[in-house]
Design an enzyme around this catalytic site. Structure first.
Site, PDB file in Angstrom:
ATOM      1  CG  ASP A   1      21.983 -67.035  34.796  1.00 54.08           C
ATOM      2  OD1 ASP A   1      21.385 -68.093  35.441  1.00 54.08           O
ATOM      3  OD2 ASP A   1      23.037 -66.787  34.964  1.00 54.08           O
TER       4      ASP A   1
ATOM      5  CB  THR B   1      21.235 -74.643  40.853  1.00 51.83           C
ATOM      6  OG1 THR B   1      21.169 -74.410  39.773  1.00 51.83           O
ATOM      7  CG2 THR B   1      21.664 -75.986  41.175  1.00 51.83           C
TER       8      THR B   1
ATOM      9  CB  ILE C   1      17.367 -76.024  37.374  1.00 53.14           C
ATOM     10  CG1 ILE C   1      16.852 -77.161  37.061  1.00 53.14           C
ATOM     11  CG2 ILE C   1      17.205 -75.406  38.727  1.00 53.14           C
ATOM     12  CD1 ILE C   1      17.189 -78.373  37.926  1.00 53.14           C
ATOM     13  CG  ASP C   2      18.125 -68.694  37.019  1.00 53.49           C
ATOM     14  OD1 ASP C   2      19.233 -68.690  37.558  1.00 53.49           O
ATOM     15  OD2 ASP C   2      17.459 -67.526  36.969  1.00 53.49           O
TER      16      ASP C   2
ATOM     17  CG  ASP D   1      19.995 -71.403  34.299  1.00 48.54           C
ATOM     18  OD1 ASP D   1      20.072 -72.507  34.403  1.00 48.54           O
ATOM     19  OD2 ASP D   1      20.395 -70.521  35.014  1.00 48.54           O
TER      20      ASP D   1
ATOM     21  CD  GLU E   1      23.822 -72.767  34.651  1.00 44.37           C
ATOM     22  OE1 GLU E   1      22.455 -72.452  35.148  1.00 44.37           O
ATOM     23  OE2 GLU E   1      24.776 -72.362  35.581  1.00 44.37           O
TER      24      GLU E   1
HETATM   25  C1  IPD Z   1      22.200 -68.268  39.509  1.00 42.67           C
HETATM   26  C2  IPD Z   1      21.230 -67.332  39.807  1.00 42.67           C
HETATM   27  C3  IPD Z   1      21.576 -66.232  40.784  1.00 42.67           C
HETATM   28  C4  IPD Z   1      22.885 -65.365  40.242  1.00 42.67           C
HETATM   29  C5  IPD Z   1      23.991 -66.259  39.863  1.00 42.67           C
HETATM   30  C6  IPD Z   1      23.657 -67.403  38.924  1.00 42.67           C
HETATM   31  P1  IPD Z   1      22.191 -70.956  38.490  1.00 42.67           P
HETATM   32  O1  IPD Z   1      22.055 -69.039  38.383  1.00 42.67           O
HETATM   33  O2  IPD Z   1      20.610 -66.858  38.877  1.00 42.67           O
HETATM   34  O3  IPD Z   1      20.299 -65.382  41.027  1.00 42.67           O
HETATM   35  O4  IPD Z   1      23.219 -64.481  41.144  1.00 42.67           O
HETATM   36  O5  IPD Z   1      25.044 -65.609  39.285  1.00 42.67           O
HETATM   37  O6  IPD Z   1      24.836 -68.145  38.682  1.00 42.67           O
HETATM   38  O7  IPD Z   1      23.385 -71.262  38.938  1.00 42.67           O
HETATM   39  O8  IPD Z   1      21.203 -70.976  39.999  1.00 42.67           O
HETATM   40  O9  IPD Z   1      21.427 -71.233  37.308  1.00 42.67           O
END
Ligand code: IPD
Length: 289
Positions: free
Chosen positions: A230, A93, A90-91, A88, A70
């Site tokens: 993700d 964030t 940190i999913d 990813d 990412e």
């Molecule tokens: C997000 C999360 C969120 C999703 C967003 C993502 P991140 O990832 O997965 O659930 O709805 O579209 O961007 O930015 O925390 O790695």
């Protein structure tokens, strides 16, 4: 020669635990957090540090495979058919910054753009989900998913479902309009043309939403806007637990890993009710994502 998926899985699990220590040792604050595109699209120094930690380890151990992460994503280098780690760091964030314990590291491996190994680890709760294509999906290495085992109930339509949705980080344009109008339709009573689902949840992490659908504690997850990193790991975990994944927009039964639009459905005995619930869901989608 073919990648050794078991070895890759074991290496990714080990790496997830190491990265989890970095995440647990972090002290993020809202005021020290950067935004990428807008105030809901956040990135911290820890996202970057964990990606660096993971990519260094993977490039050293597996220099022959590509890496897609990412924080270092370059639109000039989209996904290819080559064996690729899709990461990813940190999913979740936004959760991480607020200390809300729905956060994970998501480590996937895809061959010919098909996810084949997935490792998702929440270091706050010490929960590990993992799967290898063809070998089942597990919670904390030993508990087979779905959690209800042989007691998994058949799907009983949208009105009996608990559904994950997300606001996402892009809050404008057609994608956002379609989401908001669809949320309304899903929630509303049947007398008013809605589906009146049991309820909707947002774990704030696409990977954890997919793992909860794999576990069977959520019935569906509908998303538009997130990325291959993700969903890659969670995809293998979901499908190995008997779930299916299709496109979030009506009509597309075979979604691409990088289509950025997904509808995930939990496993059901003999797949009973899966296709029907997809069609029912699609009939409530208000516009195109
Ligand atoms: C997000 C999360 C969120 C999703 C967003 C993502 P991140 O990832 O997965 O659930 O709805 O579209 O961007 O930015 O925390 O790695």
């Amino acid at each position: 020669n073919n990648p050794d998926l078991q070895e890759i899985h074991d290496f990714l699990v080990d790496l997830a635990f190491k990265a989890g220590k970095t995440i647990n040792g972090a002290l993020p604050t809202v005021s020290s957090t950067d935004s990428k595109k807008n105030s809901s699209d956040l990135v911290t120094e820890y996202d970057r540090a964990v990606e660096q930690q993971v990519s260094t380890a993977l490039k050293e151990k597996y220099p022959q495979y590509d890496f897609h992460g990412e924080e270092t994503y370059d639109p000039a280098h989209p996904l290819t058919d080559a064996p690729t780690f899709i990461v990813d760091p940190i999913d979740g964030t936004v959760n991480f910054v607020h200390g809300f314990p729905s956060v994970c590291i998501s480590l996937g491996f895809a061959v010919k753009r098909a996810p084949v190994v997935g490792v998702v680890f929440n270091p706050f709760t010490q929960t590990l989900y993992s799967a290898i294509r063809g070998k089942g999906a597990y919670l904390n290495k030993t508990t087979k998913l779905p959690l209800k085992g042989t007691n998994v109930e058949p799907l009983r339509g949208l009105s009996n479902s608990l559904i994950a949705v997300e606001w996402g980080s892009d809050r404008s344009g057609q994608n956002f309009e379609t989401k908001v109008r669809t949320f309304e339709k899903l929630g509303k009573t049947r007398e008013e043309g809605g589906a009146m689902v049991h309820s909707m949840r947002s774990l704030g992490s696409a990977a954890l939403n997919l793992c909860s659908v794999a576990a069977g504690t959520l019935d569906l997850y509908w998303e538009g806007g997130c990325w291959a990193w993700d969903v890659c790991a969670g995809w293998v975990i979901l499908t190995e637990a008997g779930g299916i994944i299709v496109d979030a927009n009506p009509g597309e039964w075979t979604p691409r890993l990088d289509s950025r639009k997904y509808l995930a459905v939990r496993g059901s005995p003999n797949g009973e009710g899966q296709k029907e619930i997809v069609e029912e869901f699609w009939s409530h989608v208000q516009g195109r994502l």
